[in-house]
Motif scaffolding. Structure first.
Motif: not given
Length: 282
Positions: A20-21, A177-179, A218-219, A258-259
């Motif tokens: 994302t960043m 991040s680790f869903g 976020i892709k 995604w994130e």
């Protein structure tokens, strides 16, 4: 626009929201990572380096250099908050935290340091950890407390006015991040392709633990190379043969590009699943 990501240790930024960043930097936004501690009590997790005496004796300097390389890989700005790593206590009973470490610093002191960063950088959005730190590391939990305290304090004109003009962050997100859904999707896709999944034991150990609900996706599949370069920059902390690099990029892009983030605060109403953290900000 500007995004600030507040993290506990160098390497956290590379494993949590790095894509994302990198995407936002490419789109022309400014992104600053604020790292609360130097990571000086981190274990050396790369088996190729774990017995290197020069690294062991100079871990703080090594981790600073690694952080600089990761920031360059992502194209981000970076600042140290300047506190001392608390380490991850282990044992039964748990040993006391080291004197002077970040998790024992009074919240007021740490909040002042982060407010200074916020008023200087003036971010529109901030990412940080949830109330359990994402996982129960004392520095991650402290990062949550300090981030949320600084959100309010930075906007308060009576809070340390010498730190600069007040600034109101518009939105705050927790990293997810680790869903569970992500891990399961990648795990099942790897099994279907006849590949060994790095997440099997992780999923087993989670059991029926309650999961956080993501509110933004976020892709970032175009930015997997920058994410991985940032991870590899933290050579003492990342095993180059470890699970971070065992998922083929084409598979990951197909099943989970995604994130994810969880909205923790917004200055205006937000509904539905967002695909841009800056959505709604003028």
């Amino acid at each position: 626009m500007r995004m600030m990501a507040v993290h506990a240790h160098p390497d956290d930024e590379a494993s949590k929201g790095a894509g994302t960043m990198a995407r936002y930097v490419t789109e022309g936004h400014r992104v600053r990572v604020v790292t609360c501690t130097g990571g000086e009590r981190g274990d050396i997790l790369n088996p190729r380096l774990e017995h290197d005496k020069q690294i062991i004796d100079n871990l703080l300097e090594v981790r600073r250099a690694e952080m600089a390389a990761a920031a360059e890989a992502l194209g981000i700005e970076h600042a140290w908050l300047g506190f001392v790593d608390s380490g991850l206590p282990e044992g039964d009973p748990m040993p006391p935290l080291p004197e002077g470490c970040f998790a024992l610093v009074p919240d007021e002191e740490a909040t002042v340091a982060l407010v200074k960063q916020i008023r200087e950088f003036r971010p529109h959005i901030m990412t940080t950890y949830n109330e359990i730190g994402g996982y129960p590391h004392p520095d991650h939990i402290a990062t949550h407390r300090v981030s949320m305290a600084a959100l309010a304090a930075a906007a308060d004109p009576e809070f340390h006015p010498e730190l600069g003009e007040p600034w109101q962050i518009q939105k705050v997100y927790y990293d997810v991040s680790f869903g569970q859904e992500r891990l399961e999707a990648i795990h099942e896709a790897m099994v279907e392709r006849g590949l060994e999944s790095p997440f099997l034991e992780w999923l087993r150990s989670r059991g029926e633990r309650p999961q956080r609900e993501a509110t933004a996706r976020i892709k970032v599949d175009e930015f997997f190379p920058q994410r991985d370069a940032a991870l590899r920059a933290h050579a003492t902390q990342i095993d180059p043969d470890g699970f971070f690099f065992q998922v083929p990029h084409d598979l990951e892009a197909e099943v989970w590009p995604w994130e994810e983030f969880e909205l923790a605060y917004s200055a205006f109403p937000v509904t539905g699943m967002e695909d841009d953290l800056f959505a709604g900000i003028d």
